[in-house]
Enzyme design. Structure first.
Site, short mmCIF file in Angstrom:
data_model
loop_
_atom_site.label_atom_id
_atom_site.label_comp_id
_atom_site.label_asym_id
_atom_site.label_seq_id
_atom_site.Cartn_x
_atom_site.Cartn_y
_atom_site.Cartn_z
N ARG A 173 145.27 44.87 75.68
CA ARG A 173 146.30 44.71 74.64
C ARG A 173 147.24 45.90 74.51
O ARG A 173 148.34 45.77 73.98
CB ARG A 173 145.66 44.39 73.29
N LEU A 228 137.84 43.69 74.55
CA LEU A 228 137.73 43.89 76.00
C LEU A 228 138.95 43.36 76.74
O LEU A 228 138.84 42.74 77.80
CB LEU A 228 136.45 43.24 76.53
N GLU A 250 153.13 42.78 105.96
CA GLU A 250 153.86 42.77 107.22
C GLU A 250 154.99 41.74 107.21
O GLU A 250 156.09 41.98 107.72
CB GLU A 250 152.91 42.47 108.39
N ARG A 288 141.47 48.49 82.90
CA ARG A 288 140.98 47.11 82.78
C ARG A 288 141.88 46.15 83.55
O ARG A 288 141.40 45.20 84.18
CB ARG A 288 140.92 46.70 81.31
N GLU A 307 131.57 48.97 80.57
CA GLU A 307 132.00 49.77 79.42
C GLU A 307 130.96 49.90 78.31
O GLU A 307 131.26 50.46 77.26
CB GLU A 307 133.30 49.20 78.85
#
Length: 354
Positions: free
Chosen positions: A217, A214, A55, A194, A291
């Site tokens: 990349r 994890l 806003e 991710r 995962e």
């Protein structure tokens, strides 16, 4: 202003709000549009926690502020009325005498939850609510789940072969290379996902067998906080999750050693999914993408602690291997990603909104 126009401008708010996906934690995604005599004169969205809200950004974009007292402000989530890292948006709306505010969703956060609306009405502002609220709730399903269920929003993700295996048998696995089930485009999509979640979770066996990074990349986005379920403290000392410079929390049954800096060990008693999710709630971890591996994913399914599942099915076959998790739900929607079929499942509260 007719109802059709209200729908159009709230839809625009949702489009703006989505730009903040992955960057606003622990705040929700919010977009705002200001309309004067049928013309948009200001737009904004919440870009990052601690920065001005939607806003505020929309109001600041308006060149001629005198038009605000003849305008309608559209926003997909109730304007805040409390002082946090930024001043209350409701106060700014009142200050500029904006006469009409159209809101999609009421804020589930107890600090707001209807108070912003009451404050606006008390000031003489005409407030309308629940315009496209299902779509709005779905967009902020992580935020709503966190405040309503007192736990993170849980997304399960796995890739399976056409004959429902997620990996070769350990005895048949080639240690020199990773067996990729999904294609490179699907892999990039996972890295994008991710970047959109607060944390990523795997079981320790995934570290032992695959030593995953994890990270994001293959996508330009932030890495999620890594969570490892490691009840018996078996995380290999040379694994990437232990040795690199990314923050990681290892959940164990007993405190065995103190990780320094960004590596942290948390002992839980009892060691359970509920205990893990309670810790995440207390530490403002609003969403988790789970995962792997099979045991970990299936434990979330079996305890009914999941909200969404995203499953890639490739054209590859294994004939034998580690069976895929079993989910007793019908998919809500599918998407073809080259050779892979991506299926989405939703557990209860939220369903995909087009």
């Amino acid at each position: 202003m007719n109802k059709r126009q209200d729908l159009i401008y709230i839809q625009r708010c949702l489009e703006l709000a989505k730009k903040g996906l992955g960057a606003t934690y622990p705040n929700p995604m919010v977009g705002a549009v200001i309309v004067h005599k049928g013309k948009i004169i200001g737009e904004g969205w919440h870009k990052k926690a601690g920065t001005p809200h939607a806003e505020v950004n929309a109001i600041h974009q308006v060149t001629n502020k005198s038009q605000l007292n003849e305008s309608t402000l559209y926003v997909n989530l109730e304007p805040c009325s409390h002082v946090g890292k930024t001043p209350p948006c409701a106060d700014l709306i009142i200050e500029y005498r904006i006469p009409r505010v159209v809101i999609a969703s009421t804020d589930p956060n107890p600090l707001v939850s209807g108070r912003g609306i009451k404050k606006l009405i008390a000031s003489g502002c005409k407030v309308e609510t629940h315009v496209l609220h299902k779509q709005s709730d779905f967009l902020n399903r992580r935020f709503f789940t966190f405040h309503q269920k007192k736990r993170p929003y849980i997304i399960l993700k796995w890739a399976q072969t056409k004959d429902s295996f997620i990996a070769p048998l350990p005895s048949e696995k080639n240690e020199a290379e990773i067996f990729w089930i999904s294609n490179p485009i699907s892999k990039q999509r996972v890295h994008q996902w991710r970047s959109e979640e607060a944390a990523i979770l795997v079981g320790v066996q995934t570290l032992v067998q695959d030593n995953p990074q994890l990270t994001t990349r293959e996508w330009n986005g932030k890495n999620p906080l890594r969570l490892v379920l490691d009840p018996n403290a078996r995380s290999p000392k040379k694994s990437i999750a232990v040795t690199d410079k990314e923050p990681t929390i290892f959940f164990t049954k007993n405190k065995t050693e103190a990780f320094s800096g960004i590596k942290k060990q948390v002992a839980l008693n009892p060691f359970s999914i509920n205990s893990i999710l309670n810790y995440c709630y207390e530490n403002q971890i609003q969403s988790i993408i789970v995962e792997g591996g099979l045991k970990t994913i299936q434990s979330f399914i079996d305890t009914d602690m999941w909200d969404e599942a995203r499953v890639f099915t490739s054209e590859k076959k294994l004939d034998r291997g580690v069976k895929a998790p079993i989910i007793k739900k019908s998919f809500t929607q599918t998407e073809q990603i080259e050779s892979d079929l991506l299926s989405f499942y939703f557990n209860e509260t939220f369903q995909a909104k087009n």
